[in-house]
Write a protein that holds these residues in place. Structure first.
Motif, PDB file in Angstrom:
ATOM      1  N   ASP A   1       0.811  -1.229   0.000  1.00 56.34           N
ATOM      2  CA  ASP A   1       0.000   0.000   0.000  1.00 56.34           C
ATOM      3  C   ASP A   1       0.841   1.274   0.000  1.00 56.34           C
ATOM      4  N   GLY A   2       2.170   1.133   0.059  1.00 58.75           N
ATOM      5  CA  GLY A   2       3.015   2.309  -0.084  1.00 58.75           C
ATOM      6  C   GLY A   2       3.949   2.621   1.066  1.00 58.75           C
ATOM      7  N   HIS A   3       3.925   1.832   2.127  1.00 58.34           N
ATOM      8  CA  HIS A   3       4.830   2.079   3.254  1.00 58.34           C
ATOM      9  C   HIS A   3       6.201   1.460   2.968  1.00 58.34           C
ATOM     10  N   ASP A   4       7.246   2.191   3.319  1.00 56.52           N
ATOM     11  CA  ASP A   4       8.608   1.705   3.087  1.00 56.52           C
ATOM     12  C   ASP A   4       9.000   0.578   4.026  1.00 56.52           C
ATOM     13  N   ALA A   5       8.516   0.654   5.255  1.00 53.52           N
ATOM     14  CA  ALA A   5       8.895  -0.324   6.281  1.00 53.52           C
ATOM     15  C   ALA A   5       7.718  -0.528   7.217  1.00 53.52           C
ATOM     16  N   VAL A   6       7.445  -1.773   7.559  1.00 52.61           N
ATOM     17  CA  VAL A   6       6.257  -2.116   8.357  1.00 52.61           C
ATOM     18  C   VAL A   6       6.634  -3.164   9.404  1.00 52.61           C
ATOM     19  N   ILE A   7       6.174  -2.955  10.636  1.00 50.36           N
ATOM     20  CA  ILE A   7       6.418  -3.927  11.695  1.00 50.36           C
ATOM     21  C   ILE A   7       5.099  -4.278  12.387  1.00 50.36           C
ATOM     22  N   PRO A   8       4.897  -5.559  12.739  1.00 55.97           N
ATOM     23  CA  PRO A   8       3.730  -5.942  13.537  1.00 55.97           C
ATOM     24  C   PRO A   8       4.026  -5.715  15.014  1.00 55.97           C
ATOM     25  N   VAL A   9       3.067  -5.176  15.734  1.00 54.44           N
ATOM     26  CA  VAL A   9       3.297  -4.833  17.138  1.00 54.44           C
ATOM     27  C   VAL A   9       2.098  -5.221  17.990  1.00 54.44           C
ATOM     28  N   LEU A  10       2.356  -5.341  19.289  1.00 50.20           N
ATOM     29  CA  LEU A  10       1.309  -5.521  20.296  1.00 50.20           C
ATOM     30  C   LEU A  10       1.473  -4.436  21.351  1.00 50.20           C
ATOM     31  N   PRO A  11       0.366  -4.005  21.955  1.00 51.81           N
ATOM     32  CA  PRO A  11       0.485  -3.048  23.060  1.00 51.81           C
ATOM     33  C   PRO A  11       1.253  -3.665  24.225  1.00 51.81           C
ATOM     34  N   VAL A  12       1.970  -2.845  24.972  1.00 53.49           N
ATOM     35  CA  VAL A  12       2.659  -3.296  26.184  1.00 53.49           C
ATOM     36  C   VAL A  12       1.645  -3.304  27.323  1.00 53.49           C
ATOM     37  N   VAL A  13       1.463  -4.451  27.951  1.00 55.27           N
ATOM     38  CA  VAL A  13       0.418  -4.583  28.968  1.00 55.27           C
ATOM     39  C   VAL A  13       0.959  -4.507  30.389  1.00 55.27           C
ATOM     40  N   ASP A  14       2.244  -4.790  30.581  1.00 55.48           N
ATOM     41  CA  ASP A  14       2.827  -4.719  31.922  1.00 55.48           C
ATOM     42  C   ASP A  14       3.187  -3.281  32.270  1.00 55.48           C
ATOM     43  N   THR A  15       3.182  -2.971  33.564  1.00 56.67           N
ATOM     44  CA  THR A  15       3.726  -1.697  34.027  1.00 56.67           C
ATOM     45  C   THR A  15       5.240  -1.724  33.837  1.00 56.67           C
ATOM     46  N   ILE A  16       5.787  -0.647  33.277  1.00 60.00           N
ATOM     47  CA  ILE A  16       7.213  -0.571  32.975  1.00 60.00           C
ATOM     48  C   ILE A  16       7.872   0.460  33.892  1.00 60.00           C
TER      49      ILE A  16
ATOM     50  N   ASP B   1      17.870   2.428  37.869  1.00 61.18           N
ATOM     51  CA  ASP B   1      19.284   2.753  37.705  1.00 61.18           C
ATOM     52  C   ASP B   1      20.135   1.500  37.866  1.00 61.18           C
ATOM     53  N   ALA B   2      21.453   1.655  37.913  1.00 61.33           N
ATOM     54  CA  ALA B   2      22.366   0.515  37.971  1.00 61.33           C
ATOM     55  C   ALA B   2      22.230  -0.289  39.258  1.00 61.33           C
ATOM     56  N   THR B   3      21.636   0.291  40.288  1.00 63.56           N
ATOM     57  CA  THR B   3      21.458  -0.417  41.563  1.00 63.56           C
ATOM     58  C   THR B   3      20.051  -0.989  41.702  1.00 63.56           C
ATOM     59  N   GLU B   4      19.290  -0.964  40.612  1.00 59.16           N
ATOM     60  CA  GLU B   4      17.904  -1.453  40.603  1.00 59.16           C
ATOM     61  C   GLU B   4      16.955  -0.546  41.395  1.00 59.16           C
ATOM     62  N   ARG B   5      17.358   0.671  41.649  1.00 58.37           N
ATOM     63  CA  ARG B   5      16.473   1.646  42.294  1.00 58.37           C
ATOM     64  C   ARG B   5      15.561   2.246  41.236  1.00 58.37           C
ATOM     65  N   VAL B   6      14.273   2.292  41.522  1.00 54.14           N
ATOM     66  CA  VAL B   6      13.299   2.797  40.561  1.00 54.14           C
ATOM     67  C   VAL B   6      13.437   4.307  40.405  1.00 54.14           C
ATOM     68  N   LEU B   7      13.553   4.731  39.136  1.00 59.54           N
ATOM     69  CA  LEU B   7      13.651   6.152  38.826  1.00 59.54           C
ATOM     70  C   LEU B   7      12.307   6.741  38.416  1.00 59.54           C
ATOM     71  N   GLY B   8      11.415   5.897  37.945  1.00 62.63           N
ATOM     72  CA  GLY B   8      10.104   6.393  37.537  1.00 62.63           C
ATOM     73  C   GLY B   8       9.330   5.337  36.786  1.00 62.63           C
ATOM     74  N   THR B   9       8.074   5.652  36.496  1.00 60.92           N
ATOM     75  CA  THR B   9       7.192   4.752  35.759  1.00 60.92           C
ATOM     76  C   THR B   9       7.040   5.276  34.333  1.00 60.92           C
ATOM     77  N   VAL B  10       7.281   4.406  33.369  1.00 62.07           N
ATOM     78  CA  VAL B  10       7.217   4.789  31.964  1.00 62.07           C
ATOM     79  C   VAL B  10       5.777   4.741  31.485  1.00 62.07           C
ATOM     80  N   ASP B  11       5.387   5.727  30.694  1.00 66.01           N
ATOM     81  CA  ASP B  11       4.042   5.746  30.112  1.00 66.01           C
ATOM     82  C   ASP B  11       3.970   4.676  29.026  1.00 66.01           C
ATOM     83  N   ARG B  12       3.260   3.596  29.324  1.00 67.37           N
ATOM     84  CA  ARG B  12       3.239   2.481  28.380  1.00 67.37           C
ATOM     85  C   ARG B  12       2.300   2.717  27.202  1.00 67.37           C
ATOM     86  N   SER B  13       1.487   3.756  27.235  1.00 71.15           N
ATOM     87  CA  SER B  13       0.550   3.993  26.133  1.00 71.15           C
ATOM     88  C   SER B  13       1.277   4.262  24.817  1.00 71.15           C
TER      89      SER B  13
END
Length: 231
Positions: free
Chosen positions: A130-145, A149-161
């Motif tokens: 249909d005219g797209h140069d590059a196409v990838i199949p994807v699924l929404p991310v359902v887990d909280t992300i 940091d390097a010590t496994e300390r949480v820096l924040g919650t990523v917007d998974r939307s």
């Protein structure tokens, strides 16, 4: 001579299958591990071959297994088998070089996504058509992300939307993928990533839960269960 499926098809599918698959544990190369008594590669090729627009399938096999893979796949579909490289990118490039004149849509598919349904192959190919140069199949991310940091300390919650889990097959106009591999400076494991580096837009289409990547023993067990339910 390159083996052909549908002579009227406009799609070539490359299957890099030379990886070791260390996360599955010791044993044969990952694409040759057994799923319900057959190598993952056989399952993957069988489903690709069932997609009606596929003209050619090229498998990049472990260099020491080329003849064995060729003989094995002869019972599944007409497939061209070439020696793969030490890295995934080298395997894709070797398979791409073996595609005959004709197909102008090229898909790259992981053998480890052995249960990918044929309709996903067609969906990705149709979007390129249909005219797209590059196409990838994807699924929404359902887990909280969480970002940590390097010590496994949480820096924040990523917007998974705005996040997506990427699957294969990934589809490209043939000249786009050829140019991306010729210009590749890094051994990326994602062909869409090579194309992105060229400044080319990559478009998403809905993926499939069946296109799970078999990487760990748990994934293999899940795929076995899905097969028993008719996947």
């Amino acid at each position: 001579m390159t083996a052909q499926l549908n002579p009227r098809g406009d799609v070539a599918v490359l299957v890099p299958a030379a990886g070791a698959g260390v996360r599955l544990g010791p044993g044969a190369p990952k694409a040759l591990r057994l799923l319900a008594g057959e190598p993952l590669l056989m399952h993957a090729v069988r489903r690709i071959a069932a997609a009606p627009s596929v003209h050619t399938i090229v498998v990049a096999a472990p260099a020491t297994e080329v003849e064995a893979v060729r003989a094995m796949l002869a019972h599944v579909a007409p497939v061209t088998v070439v020696p793969g490289g030490a890295e995934r990118q080298a395997s894709v490039a070797a398979a791409l070089a073996a595609v005959p004149a004709g197909p102008e849509i090229v898909l790259v598919h992981d053998a480890a996504r052995a249960l990918t349904p044929p309709h996903l192959v067609e969906s990705v190919a149709a979007a390129v058509r249909d005219g797209h140069d590059a196409v990838i199949p994807v699924l929404p991310v359902v887990d909280t992300i969480k970002e940590v940091d390097a010590t496994e300390r949480v820096l924040g919650t990523v917007d998974r939307s705005a996040l997506r889990a990427v699957q294969t097959p990934q589809g490209f106009r043939r000249p786009v993928l050829v140019a991306a591999h010729r210009s590749a400076a890094d051994a990326l494991t994602d062909d869409a990533g090579l194309v992105e580096k060229q400044g080319i837009a990559v478009t998403c289409v809905p993926g499939s839960e069946l296109a799970l990547k078999i990487t760990r023993p748990f994934d293999l067990a899940l795929a076995e269960h899905l097969l028993t339910t008719g996947a």
